[in-house]
Design a protein around this motif. Structure first.
Motif, PDB file in Angstrom:
ATOM      1  N   UNK A   1      -1.833 -10.950  -4.929  1.00 28.17           N
ATOM      2  CA  UNK A   1      -0.632 -11.336  -5.672  1.00 28.17           C
ATOM      3  C   UNK A   1       0.615 -10.904  -4.907  1.00 28.17           C
ATOM      4  N   UNK A   2       0.557  -9.702  -4.300  1.00 28.52           N
ATOM      5  CA  UNK A   2       1.706  -9.190  -3.537  1.00 28.52           C
ATOM      6  C   UNK A   2       1.963 -10.113  -2.356  1.00 28.52           C
ATOM      7  N   UNK A   3       0.886 -10.485  -1.668  1.00 23.26           N
ATOM      8  CA  UNK A   3       1.042 -11.358  -0.503  1.00 23.26           C
ATOM      9  C   UNK A   3       1.646 -12.686  -0.918  1.00 23.26           C
ATOM     10  N   UNK A   4       1.181 -13.215  -2.039  1.00 22.81           N
ATOM     11  CA  UNK A   4       1.688 -14.513  -2.477  1.00 22.81           C
ATOM     12  C   UNK A   4       3.150 -14.419  -2.888  1.00 22.81           C
ATOM     13  N   UNK A   5       3.525 -13.297  -3.508  1.00 18.47           N
ATOM     14  CA  UNK A   5       4.938 -13.125  -3.893  1.00 18.47           C
ATOM     15  C   UNK A   5       5.812 -12.911  -2.672  1.00 18.47           C
ATOM     16  N   UNK A   6       5.268 -12.195  -1.693  1.00 22.64           N
ATOM     17  CA  UNK A   6       6.066 -11.800  -0.531  1.00 22.64           C
ATOM     18  C   UNK A   6       5.744 -12.600   0.717  1.00 22.64           C
ATOM     19  N   UNK A   7       5.164 -13.781   0.542  1.00 25.52           N
ATOM     20  CA  UNK A   7       4.665 -14.494   1.733  1.00 25.52           C
ATOM     21  C   UNK A   7       5.786 -14.777   2.732  1.00 25.52           C
ATOM     22  N   UNK A   8       6.962 -15.085   2.247  1.00 18.46           N
ATOM     23  CA  UNK A   8       8.057 -15.375   3.180  1.00 18.46           C
ATOM     24  C   UNK A   8       8.511 -14.136   3.924  1.00 18.46           C
ATOM     25  N   UNK A   9       8.484 -12.990   3.246  1.00 17.02           N
ATOM     26  CA  UNK A   9       8.860 -11.733   3.928  1.00 17.02           C
ATOM     27  C   UNK A   9       7.840 -11.397   5.003  1.00 17.02           C
ATOM     28  N   UNK A  10       6.571 -11.599   4.677  1.00 17.60           N
ATOM     29  CA  UNK A  10       5.518 -11.306   5.651  1.00 17.60           C
ATOM     30  C   UNK A  10       5.671 -12.211   6.859  1.00 17.60           C
ATOM     31  N   UNK A  11       5.950 -13.481   6.592  1.00 19.15           N
ATOM     32  CA  UNK A  11       6.082 -14.434   7.691  1.00 19.15           C
ATOM     33  C   UNK A  11       7.331 -14.140   8.514  1.00 19.15           C
ATOM     34  N   UNK A  12       8.412 -13.732   7.854  1.00 18.96           N
ATOM     35  CA  UNK A  12       9.626 -13.368   8.592  1.00 18.96           C
ATOM     36  C   UNK A  12       9.362 -12.159   9.484  1.00 18.96           C
ATOM     37  N   UNK A  13       8.650 -11.176   8.947  1.00 23.79           N
ATOM     38  CA  UNK A  13       8.318  -9.987   9.729  1.00 23.79           C
ATOM     39  C   UNK A  13       7.448 -10.358  10.925  1.00 23.79           C
ATOM     40  N   UNK A  14       6.470 -11.238  10.670  1.00 25.66           N
ATOM     41  CA  UNK A  14       5.582 -11.678  11.753  1.00 25.66           C
ATOM     42  C   UNK A  14       6.375 -12.390  12.836  1.00 25.66           C
ATOM     43  N   UNK A  15       7.342 -13.189  12.438  1.00 26.67           N
ATOM     44  CA  UNK A  15       8.172 -13.915  13.421  1.00 26.67           C
ATOM     45  C   UNK A  15       8.933 -12.934  14.299  1.00 26.67           C
ATOM     46  N   UNK A  16       9.525 -11.917  13.666  1.00 26.32           N
ATOM     47  CA  UNK A  16      10.282 -10.919  14.442  1.00 26.32           C
ATOM     48  C   UNK A  16       9.351 -10.197  15.415  1.00 26.32           C
ATOM     49  N   UNK A  17       8.187  -9.828  14.920  1.00 24.44           N
ATOM     50  CA  UNK A  17       7.230  -9.111  15.786  1.00 24.44           C
ATOM     51  C   UNK A  17       6.791  -9.988  16.956  1.00 24.44           C
ATOM     52  N   UNK A  18       6.636 -11.283  16.703  1.00 28.33           N
ATOM     53  CA  UNK A  18       6.236 -12.187  17.793  1.00 28.33           C
ATOM     54  C   UNK A  18       7.314 -12.268  18.863  1.00 28.33           C
ATOM     55  N   UNK A  19       8.562 -12.283  18.443  1.00 27.03           N
ATOM     56  CA  UNK A  19       9.658 -12.313  19.423  1.00 27.03           C
ATOM     57  C   UNK A  19       9.628 -11.032  20.252  1.00 27.03           C
ATOM     58  N   UNK A  20       9.436  -9.903  19.577  1.00 24.01           N
ATOM     59  CA  UNK A  20       9.345  -8.626  20.296  1.00 24.01           C
ATOM     60  C   UNK A  20       8.164  -8.632  21.260  1.00 24.01           C
TER      61      UNK A  20
END
Lengths: 303, 217
Positions: free
Chosen positions: A66-85
């Motif tokens: 449920x947390x992942x589904x609520x926060x899916x955009x935050x998780x994806x945004x974090x993943x994007x930043x980490x990929x750039x790094x």
């Protein structure tokens, strides 16, 4: 023999250049996937989406779905930043490992949308997280190349590279053996069925190819032969060029005819590991001679 | 004096050797289990069944792509029956729009691909679950009837199978798209198997008849 093995394990890897390039490729691969699927992430992972998953995530018990589904955009945004790094080599192995963890969390939260490429990506990220892939194409790489890495670091990098290559060879071999075990592949007609599947019919040529017995049989047996021979011939000095060329052709065909995209590009991206740093350096020097263009001095590390 | 040499360099060397040995051991064990995991069932694999179950939960992998390939196309139909007037029935072909969208939006068809994987993946998963449950029931000496098993999996009101829940949720989307009040209708999901003609009969005008894969209850 023992001395050679010891040297292979504890000397600096002779795949450092392509390892760095592969790190950048994987970061871009994940970023591209995110960018292309971004408009649909709510559908796949969100609260209002199709995915009915609930309860705690397999293995990552501290993550509730449920947390992942609520926060899916935050998780994806974090993943994007980490990929750039990761692409710039910032944060080194820690960032690569975090990318692996987040990719794994997302994959476990919706198993329906995964394919073989996602499976292989996960393993590549895991292996990359123990490698020193920062000798090129990263911040501070020039200084890094000048410094001598520890025996442990060299060992982990060599084991990581070996694992990346081994896994690719394993995939080809297991795929070939599974095909041989299947009637339609054994009898040379599997390509007919594949070309006539609506779900994977990427062009008008599919039905034409599927009707032709020569193309069907050559395509079927050619695929098995390539996958079977690949693990054994990929390092042969003469055979690897035609083999890799045929492999690229196979994957591009699947890309075009079956509409399976990132998966095939990921396979092709592995092929760079079949050339050593010296070979890249030599090719670069030849390129400079051929084009007589003022290019920067090659700094592929000599071993 | 020799007895009182600084122990740190020696300890450091011992610790480094321990790390190197650990790395090599982890590598060897990991690849042994990976090779065992990808092999078909055999006596050695069965001996390590428990370990491989744990290994599979962490490092699941399946590399038998299209081996064998499906020999049929799937048709998926959603039927909405008005609860107040059961004679009012609307049927929608759900599979064709998904596949057409996948081709139409090439090469950037990730959205359509997502829907494709989720919907058709659910259909595949559901039909496999039904087959496995029926086979297990037979192996256990038929303690339950086939109908009971199918009802348990396919009853849209009570089933908790993830694929059933997903297909039902998609039904809400289909209903909304077609101006149907989902709560006022019964939903039936029908999946059919449209077999491809055998290779030797590929040019024949006669096509095999579609077969029922499953129908929800």
């Amino acid at each position: 023999m023992l001395k050679k093995t010891h040297s292979m394990l504890f000397s600096a890897s002779n795949r450092q250049f392509y390892l760095s390039a592969f790190r950048v490729y994987l970061a871009c691969h994940v970023l591209l996937k995110i960018a292309l699927v971004m408009p649909y992430y709510d559908f796949a992972f969100g609260i209002e989406g199709l995915n009915p998953a609930s309860g705690s995530l397999p293995i990552f018990f501290f993550f509730d779905q449920e947390i992942i589904r609520e926060q899916c955009f935050s998780i994806i945004a974090l993943l994007s930043v980490l990929c750039v790094l990761m692409a710039f080599g910032v944060g080194k192995n820690a960032v690569v490992f975090l990318v692996f963890l987040l990719v794994e969390v997302l994959q476990r939260s919706n198993g329906f949308i995964l394919n073989g490429g996602d499976n292989l990506l996960k393993f590549n990220l895991l292996y990359l997280s123990v490698c020193d892939s920062f000798s090129y194409l990263s911040t501070g790489s020039a200084q890094r190349r000048r410094s001598k890495e520890s025996r442990l670091s060299n060992l982990l990098t060599n084991l990581g590279v070996a694992s990346i290559i081994l896994h690719l060879l394993l995939v080809y071999f297991v795929s070939a053996v599974s095909k041989i075990h299947s009637d339609v592949w054994f009898n040379g007609i599997a390509v007919y069925y594949i070309m006539n599947l609506d779900r994977f019919s990427g062009s008008a040529l599919n039905s034409i190819i599927g009707q032709n017995e020569y193309l069907v049989t050559i395509g079927t047996y050619g695929t098995i032969l390539l996958e079977l021979v690949f693990p054994f011939a990929a390092f042969h000095r003469t055979l690897r060029f035609p083999l890799l060329f045929m492999g690229i052709l196979l994957h591009l065909s699947i890309f075009y005819f079956m509409m399976i995209h990132e998966f095939q590009l990921l396979f092709i991206a592995h092929y760079g590991f079949f050339f050593s740093d010296q070979e890249y350096r030599s090719a670069y020097c030849k390129l400079r001679e051929v084009f007589r263009v003022v290019l920067p001095e090659g700094h592929v590390h000599n071993h | 004096m020799m007895l009182f040499r600084d122990p740190l360099p020696v300890l450091g060397k011992v610790f480094r050797s321990f790390l190197i040995l650990s790395a090599l051991s982890v590598f060897a064990i990991y690849w042994f289990l990976t090779l065992l995991y990808v092999t078909p069932n055999n006596p050695i694999r069965i001996d390590f069944d428990t370990e491989l179950l744990t290994f599979g939960s962490l490092f699941y992998q399946r590399w038998s792509f299209f081996a064998p390939p499906p020999r049929y196309n799937i048709g998926l139909y959603y039927t909405f029956t008005d609860k107040a007037d059961p004679s009012l029935v609307r049927v929608f072909d759900v599979s064709s729009p998904i596949l057409n969208s996948k081709k139409r939006t090439l090469p950037y068809n990730e959205g359509a691909e997502l829907v494709d994987y989720m919907i058709f993946g659910s259909v595949d998963s559901l039909s496999q679950s039904i087959r496995s449950a029926l086979r297990l029931n037979k192996y256990q000496g038929l303690p339950r009837t086939d109908e009971e098993i199918i009802r348990e999996i396919l009853s849209f009101e009570t089933s908790v199978h993830p694929s059933v829940v997903l297909l039902k949720r998609y039904g809400e989307i289909v209903a909304a798209k077609n101006g149907i009040e989902f709560e006022d209708h019964y939903l039936t999901v029908t999946a059919t198997k449209n077999p491809l003609p055998r290779f030797s009969k590929r040019n024949s005008p006669d096509r095999p008849e579609p077969e029922l894969l499953f129908r929800s209850l």
